[in-house]
Design a protein around this motif. Sequence first.
Motif, PDB file in Angstrom:
ATOM      1  N   LEU A   1      -2.131   0.668  -3.130  1.00 15.06           N
ATOM      2  CA  LEU A   1      -3.339  -0.008  -3.594  1.00 15.06           C
ATOM      3  C   LEU A   1      -4.319  -0.206  -2.445  1.00 15.06           C
ATOM      4  O   LEU A   1      -5.543  -0.079  -2.631  1.00 15.06           O
ATOM      5  CB  LEU A   1      -2.958  -1.345  -4.229  1.00 15.06           C
ATOM      6  CG  LEU A   1      -4.003  -2.043  -5.089  1.00 15.06           C
ATOM      7  CD1 LEU A   1      -4.498  -1.140  -6.210  1.00 15.06           C
ATOM      8  CD2 LEU A   1      -3.426  -3.336  -5.674  1.00 15.06           C
ATOM      9  N   ALA A   2      -3.805  -0.485  -1.247  1.00 15.33           N
ATOM     10  CA  ALA A   2      -4.685  -0.637  -0.081  1.00 15.33           C
ATOM     11  C   ALA A   2      -5.408   0.670   0.221  1.00 15.33           C
ATOM     12  O   ALA A   2      -6.609   0.679   0.519  1.00 15.33           O
ATOM     13  CB  ALA A   2      -3.872  -1.090   1.129  1.00 15.33           C
ATOM     14  N   VAL A   3      -4.679   1.793   0.132  1.00 10.39           N
ATOM     15  CA  VAL A   3      -5.311   3.094   0.366  1.00 10.39           C
ATOM     16  C   VAL A   3      -6.358   3.369  -0.715  1.00 10.39           C
ATOM     17  O   VAL A   3      -7.470   3.838  -0.429  1.00 10.39           O
ATOM     18  CB  VAL A   3      -4.251   4.213   0.388  1.00 10.39           C
ATOM     19  CG1 VAL A   3      -4.918   5.590   0.471  1.00 10.39           C
ATOM     20  CG2 VAL A   3      -3.305   4.030   1.567  1.00 10.39           C
ATOM     21  N   TRP A   4      -6.015   3.086  -1.969  1.00 10.85           N
ATOM     22  CA  TRP A   4      -6.957   3.323  -3.071  1.00 10.85           C
ATOM     23  C   TRP A   4      -8.238   2.524  -2.849  1.00 10.85           C
ATOM     24  O   TRP A   4      -9.354   3.063  -2.977  1.00 10.85           O
ATOM     25  CB  TRP A   4      -6.309   2.952  -4.407  1.00 10.85           C
ATOM     26  CG  TRP A   4      -7.217   3.186  -5.573  1.00 10.85           C
ATOM     27  CD1 TRP A   4      -8.057   2.279  -6.159  1.00 10.85           C
ATOM     28  CD2 TRP A   4      -7.408   4.416  -6.281  1.00 10.85           C
ATOM     29  NE1 TRP A   4      -8.763   2.872  -7.192  1.00 10.85           N
ATOM     30  CE2 TRP A   4      -8.377   4.178  -7.281  1.00 10.85           C
ATOM     31  CE3 TRP A   4      -6.843   5.685  -6.168  1.00 10.85           C
ATOM     32  CZ2 TRP A   4      -8.802   5.171  -8.167  1.00 10.85           C
ATOM     33  CZ3 TRP A   4      -7.263   6.685  -7.049  1.00 10.85           C
ATOM     34  CH2 TRP A   4      -8.237   6.421  -8.033  1.00 10.85           C
ATOM     35  N   GLN A   5      -8.104   1.271  -2.527  1.00 14.18           N
ATOM     36  CA  GLN A   5      -9.281   0.411  -2.379  1.00 14.18           C
ATOM     37  C   GLN A   5     -10.112   0.801  -1.158  1.00 14.18           C
ATOM     38  O   GLN A   5     -11.348   0.779  -1.210  1.00 14.18           O
ATOM     39  CB  GLN A   5      -8.836  -1.051  -2.257  1.00 14.18           C
ATOM     40  CG  GLN A   5      -8.201  -1.617  -3.514  1.00 14.18           C
ATOM     41  CD  GLN A   5      -9.198  -1.747  -4.653  1.00 14.18           C
ATOM     42  OE1 GLN A   5     -10.276  -2.293  -4.511  1.00 14.18           O
ATOM     43  NE2 GLN A   5      -8.833  -1.218  -5.812  1.00 14.18           N
ATOM     44  N   ARG A   6      -9.458   1.170  -0.088  1.00 14.14           N
ATOM     45  CA  ARG A   6     -10.181   1.470   1.150  1.00 14.14           C
ATOM     46  C   ARG A   6     -10.804   2.861   1.138  1.00 14.14           C
ATOM     47  O   ARG A   6     -11.950   3.032   1.585  1.00 14.14           O
ATOM     48  CB  ARG A   6      -9.206   1.349   2.332  1.00 14.14           C
ATOM     49  CG  ARG A   6      -9.853   1.597   3.703  1.00 14.14           C
ATOM     50  CD  ARG A   6      -8.809   1.616   4.806  1.00 14.14           C
ATOM     51  NE  ARG A   6      -7.895   2.755   4.676  1.00 14.14           N
ATOM     52  CZ  ARG A   6      -6.576   2.635   4.570  1.00 14.14           C
ATOM     53  NH1 ARG A   6      -5.997   1.445   4.538  1.00 14.14           N
ATOM     54  NH2 ARG A   6      -5.821   3.735   4.469  1.00 14.14           N
TER      55      ARG A   6
ATOM     56  N   HIS B   1      -3.129   9.846  -5.622  1.00 14.99           N
ATOM     57  CA  HIS B   1      -2.947   8.456  -5.209  1.00 14.99           C
ATOM     58  C   HIS B   1      -2.949   7.500  -6.395  1.00 14.99           C
ATOM     59  O   HIS B   1      -2.288   6.455  -6.359  1.00 14.99           O
ATOM     60  CB  HIS B   1      -4.014   8.074  -4.177  1.00 14.99           C
ATOM     61  CG  HIS B   1      -3.734   8.625  -2.811  1.00 14.99           C
ATOM     62  ND1 HIS B   1      -3.919   9.959  -2.500  1.00 14.99           N
ATOM     63  CD2 HIS B   1      -3.260   8.025  -1.692  1.00 14.99           C
ATOM     64  CE1 HIS B   1      -3.575  10.163  -1.230  1.00 14.99           C
ATOM     65  NE2 HIS B   1      -3.169   9.006  -0.725  1.00 14.99           N
ATOM     66  N   ALA B   2      -3.670   7.839  -7.449  1.00  9.63           N
ATOM     67  CA  ALA B   2      -3.615   7.000  -8.652  1.00  9.63           C
ATOM     68  C   ALA B   2      -2.192   6.944  -9.184  1.00  9.63           C
ATOM     69  O   ALA B   2      -1.709   5.879  -9.609  1.00  9.63           O
ATOM     70  CB  ALA B   2      -4.566   7.546  -9.718  1.00  9.63           C
ATOM     71  N   PHE B   3      -1.487   8.065  -9.164  1.00 10.00           N
ATOM     72  CA  PHE B   3      -0.115   8.064  -9.669  1.00 10.00           C
ATOM     73  C   PHE B   3       0.843   7.342  -8.731  1.00 10.00           C
ATOM     74  O   PHE B   3       1.843   6.769  -9.187  1.00 10.00           O
ATOM     75  CB  PHE B   3       0.348   9.485  -9.966  1.00 10.00           C
ATOM     76  CG  PHE B   3      -0.179  10.011 -11.277  1.00 10.00           C
ATOM     77  CD1 PHE B   3       0.194   9.422 -12.468  1.00 10.00           C
ATOM     78  CD2 PHE B   3      -1.075  11.066 -11.307  1.00 10.00           C
ATOM     79  CE1 PHE B   3      -0.304   9.881 -13.681  1.00 10.00           C
ATOM     80  CE2 PHE B   3      -1.578  11.534 -12.516  1.00 10.00           C
ATOM     81  CZ  PHE B   3      -1.192  10.932 -13.711  1.00 10.00           C
ATOM     82  N   VAL B   4       0.572   7.350  -7.442  1.00  9.09           N
ATOM     83  CA  VAL B   4       1.407   6.563  -6.532  1.00  9.09           C
ATOM     84  C   VAL B   4       1.213   5.072  -6.812  1.00  9.09           C
ATOM     85  O   VAL B   4       2.183   4.304  -6.830  1.00  9.09           O
ATOM     86  CB  VAL B   4       1.103   6.909  -5.069  1.00  9.09           C
ATOM     87  CG1 VAL B   4       1.975   6.055  -4.136  1.00  9.09           C
ATOM     88  CG2 VAL B   4       1.353   8.387  -4.785  1.00  9.09           C
TER      89      VAL B   4
END
Length: 387
Positions: free
Chosen positions: A122-127, A96-99
């Motif tokens: 970014l929403a997925v990363w933060q959540r 997900h970091a690369f996405v």
Amino acid sequence: MTDLDRLLDFAARSRLPDGFGYLGSDGRVLPGRPQETWIVARMTHVFGLAHLLGRPGAGELVRHGVDALRTGPLHDGEHGGWRSATDDDTKAAYVHAFVVLAGATATVAGVEGGRALLEEALAVWQRDFWDEDAGLAVEEWDRAWTRLSDYRGANANMHGVEATLAAADAVGDPALAARLRGQALRSAGRVVHGWARDRDWRLPEHFTAAWEPLPEYNRDRPADPFRPYGVTVGHQFEWARLCLHLRATLADPPGWLLEDAVALFDAATDRGWAADGEDGFPYTLDWADRPVVGARMHWALCEAVAAATVLAEVTGARRYRELADRWRAHGEARFADPATGSWHHELTPGGEPASGTWAGQPDAYHLAQMLLLDGRPVRGSLAAALR
């Protein structure tokens, strides 16, 4: 010398109808290998950088990657986020970091769909990945986001720092950008200014769910491509460079960002180079600085050159430029593959192509970034420097 245009021509051969594939040494996508999100995202990022340079055809390749990540088989329309591969339903922070990085670069490059991809990723990363209490990202969920692995890793957090810095350069919201840079600072503070400094610049990579180091992790699988045992020399260079990109984004950066970058770089240089008596950087060392996996990885040398290049730009010290030039020449002599225009991804200590950890020449991320950092200002992200 390695030519960026020829490298990008090689990379473009990874295109598949619904994304990008893993390239073999002959420049063909390896048959039968599942499509992997980290490959699709990294290639999308690289073509985004090429588009910022004005390379003909790069914009269409970025759009292809963005569309693949938004609607292709790796995107999970039911549960959200991205599967690690077409045969792997786990939801991994590394992936997900690369996405996020791909979305950020596509946004800076002005590619249609880039901002939507960045916002979703970014929403997925933060959540689902960012742990505010720890100041770090958790590692891996099952597909439905119901079970979280007990493992924690520095590698995913390193790329999380890279991705959040790139996102901060792309979001266009000063408050959100400041929050993302603050998260990157917290992560670098724990990993570099905490664990690495406390261990005399030997960076632990593997941790329990409570962020207790696991120094013996994967001792029986030392050549793992993502979670090797011991000290990963290339990651120390990568963290050193990221500290300098982070420093460039802050109005009043703490002094340790530069001090620790220098110390981490010096430790990797002094302990890593020719640790087994052969020129080059072994993949891994043990906790007494003895080589564990002696294979030479192209990405580790690329990150050494990139870190030296950025340190030369930041400090003006000649020794970093001299090291960057010497290591680049070593790469051109040992790793460069005249048949493809890319670099062999793995060599034996004596310089012969090998495949103990990496088969083929799967992507262009490390080499393209190494080439593009040279002669450019240090910013939070390479896309911002090119912009």
